[in-house]
Design a protein around this motif. Sequence first.
Motif, short mmCIF file in Angstrom:
data_model
loop_
_atom_site.label_atom_id
_atom_site.label_comp_id
_atom_site.label_asym_id
_atom_site.label_seq_id
_atom_site.Cartn_x
_atom_site.Cartn_y
_atom_site.Cartn_z
N GLY A 39 0.79 -1.23 0.00
CA GLY A 39 0.00 0.00 0.00
C GLY A 39 0.82 1.28 0.00
O GLY A 39 0.27 2.37 0.16
N LYS A 40 2.13 1.17 -0.23
CA LYS A 40 3.01 2.35 -0.20
C LYS A 40 2.60 3.38 -1.26
O LYS A 40 2.47 4.57 -0.96
CB LYS A 40 4.48 1.93 -0.42
CG LYS A 40 4.97 0.87 0.54
CD LYS A 40 6.40 0.46 0.25
CE LYS A 40 6.63 -0.15 -1.13
NZ LYS A 40 5.97 -1.45 -1.35
N SER A 41 2.44 2.90 -2.50
CA SER A 41 2.08 3.84 -3.59
C SER A 41 0.72 4.47 -3.32
O SER A 41 0.53 5.67 -3.54
CB SER A 41 2.04 3.11 -4.94
OG SER A 41 3.32 2.68 -5.30
N THR A 42 -0.20 3.64 -2.86
CA THR A 42 -1.54 4.16 -2.59
C THR A 42 -1.48 5.24 -1.51
O THR A 42 -2.08 6.31 -1.66
CB THR A 42 -2.47 3.00 -2.15
OG1 THR A 42 -2.39 1.97 -3.13
CG2 THR A 42 -3.90 3.49 -2.02
N LEU A 43 -0.72 4.99 -0.46
CA LEU A 43 -0.64 5.97 0.63
C LEU A 43 -0.04 7.29 0.12
O LEU A 43 -0.58 8.36 0.38
CB LEU A 43 0.21 5.42 1.79
CG LEU A 43 0.32 6.38 2.98
CD1 LEU A 43 -1.03 6.54 3.68
CD2 LEU A 43 1.38 5.92 3.98
N ILE A 44 1.06 7.19 -0.62
CA ILE A 44 1.72 8.43 -1.05
C ILE A 44 0.83 9.20 -2.03
O ILE A 44 0.82 10.43 -2.04
CB ILE A 44 3.14 8.12 -1.59
CG1 ILE A 44 4.03 9.35 -1.44
CG2 ILE A 44 3.14 7.63 -3.01
CD1 ILE A 44 5.50 9.08 -1.59
#
Length: 242
Positions: A39-44
Amino acid sequence: MIDIKNISKWYGSFQVLTDCTTNIQKGEVVVVCGPSGSGKSTLIKTVNALEPFQKGDIVVDGVSIADPKTDLPKLRSRVGMVFQHFELFPHLSVTENLTLAQIKVLGRSADDAKTRGLKMLERVGLMAHKDKFPGQLSGGQQQRVAIARALSMDPIVMLFDEPTSALDPEMVGEVLDVMVQLANEGMTMMCVTHEMGFAKKVSNRVIFMDAGKIIEDCKKDEFFGNPDARSPRAKEFLSKIL
Ligand code: ADP
Ligand code: MG
């Protein structure tokens, strides 16, 4: 500068982010790491409102993203974003790539936009390439142009999503050098990266995500210094990556 408050997000019935809370102070460099799909890309992307979320709020420099009255395009224009794939306009020269959004979004004159853009191009060491097209540059050079383009907008914060992971190994260093320079100049940065050398060198904090949750959020020295104090998932991740 950025206050992420209890963010949850679903794609249909799949929960991609669960109750994520953290903040980034002015001048801080925060590295976000974790396994693929965590979920890193989604969070950023939620931070500059490229991805909507269903619960919680994110406040960027005092402006709430969840507030329906917020002018999201205006907010986005103040948050620089650099992606894995450089996403330069292939049919525009480097200079045109640098000036387009300044003119269209910020309403700058062509002259002002060019002055600002070329100054940023100089900063990433690519002045000699100002009249070339993206296809004539190496991947590392294209990514540096993408960084210069984001900086031309005078961002209050820079977000990076795995900016070096699509590059050939010999080009990673030149992009990280630019990022290190930015960090040393006091830019507020949130960086998704697996470049732990970069994290160790310039980050203030490391966030570790797993399955849509922030599992670790601690000072760099704490994260790297004492693996036994880390969660089993972070420990496993670190053992693979270091
Ligand atoms: P990471 O950047 O950590 O690899 P992402 O944020 O890209 O993770 O993805 C997190 C999860 O959400 C993954 O399981 C991914 O398959 C899923 N996902 C990402 N984008 C979409 C989408 N547009 N629709 C449905 N699922 C998605
Ligand atoms: Mg990603």
